[in-house]
Design a protein around this motif. Structure first.
Motif: not given
Length: 171
Positions: A70-71, A88, A74, A50-51, A84, A54
């Motif tokens: 930016d996670h 998620n 979320w 996920k990062w 995000a 991003v």
């Protein structure tokens, strides 16, 4: 409506001005439940991928984005960060409801007018059209709620037997 059950993937690629840049981020390739493997390692890999998505998008589109993705947005309930939320919520649905209890991979298609992020699962698909229209309780996460109010287009490879969920983000 932002959920688009008629959307065709090739059409979406045209909308974002896609040429050839596509990235894949592998999470769980085995065709058996994640719990039969090292589930903690799969969850860690899921977070890392996920990062990577991003970071790729922030790096590629830093000139045109108002705010970086930016996670933590979320976690902090900042719904303006649709990337995000998508990563998620759709990922959580794969972890909880897919046949193998893990996403297979993330996909990112980059265009000059926007991008498409997809999350793919292996195994049985799910009836996205039915989940949405009947607001099925088996969908216990907030993904479909997010999909319904997202400003980006959310669509599926097959709305009646979905194995991929896409988010089309345009600038």
């Amino acid at each position: 409506m932002v959920l688009d059950f008629e959307r065709i993937f090739m059409e979406a690629l045209n909308h974002i001005g896609y040429k050839t840049e596509h990235h894949e981020f592998l999470i769980h390739e085995h065709e058996e439940e994640a719990v039969k493997h090292d589930f903690d390692a799969i969850i860690q890999r899921y977070g890392e991928m996920k990062w990577k998505v991003v970071d790729l998008l922030n790096g590629r589109y830093s000139e045109v984005l108002k705010d970086k993705f930016d996670h933590y947005n979320w976690l902090n309930h900042n719904e303006q960060d649709e990337l995000a939320y998508f990563l998620n919520e759709a990922g959580s649905n794969c972890l909880n409801h897919s046949e193998y209890k893990a996403p297979y991979k993330f996909h990112v298609w980059l265009g000059h007018k926007g991008f498409i992020v997809g999350i793919e699962q292996k195994g049985r698909g799910f009836p996205a059209h039915k989940v949405h229209h009947q607001k099925l309780k088996t969908n216990e996460g907030a993904a479909f709620e997010f999909f319904r109010k997202s400003q980006s287009k959310i669509f599926f490879d097959d709305p009646h037997d979905a194995r991929m969920v896409f988010m089309e983000y345009k600038f």
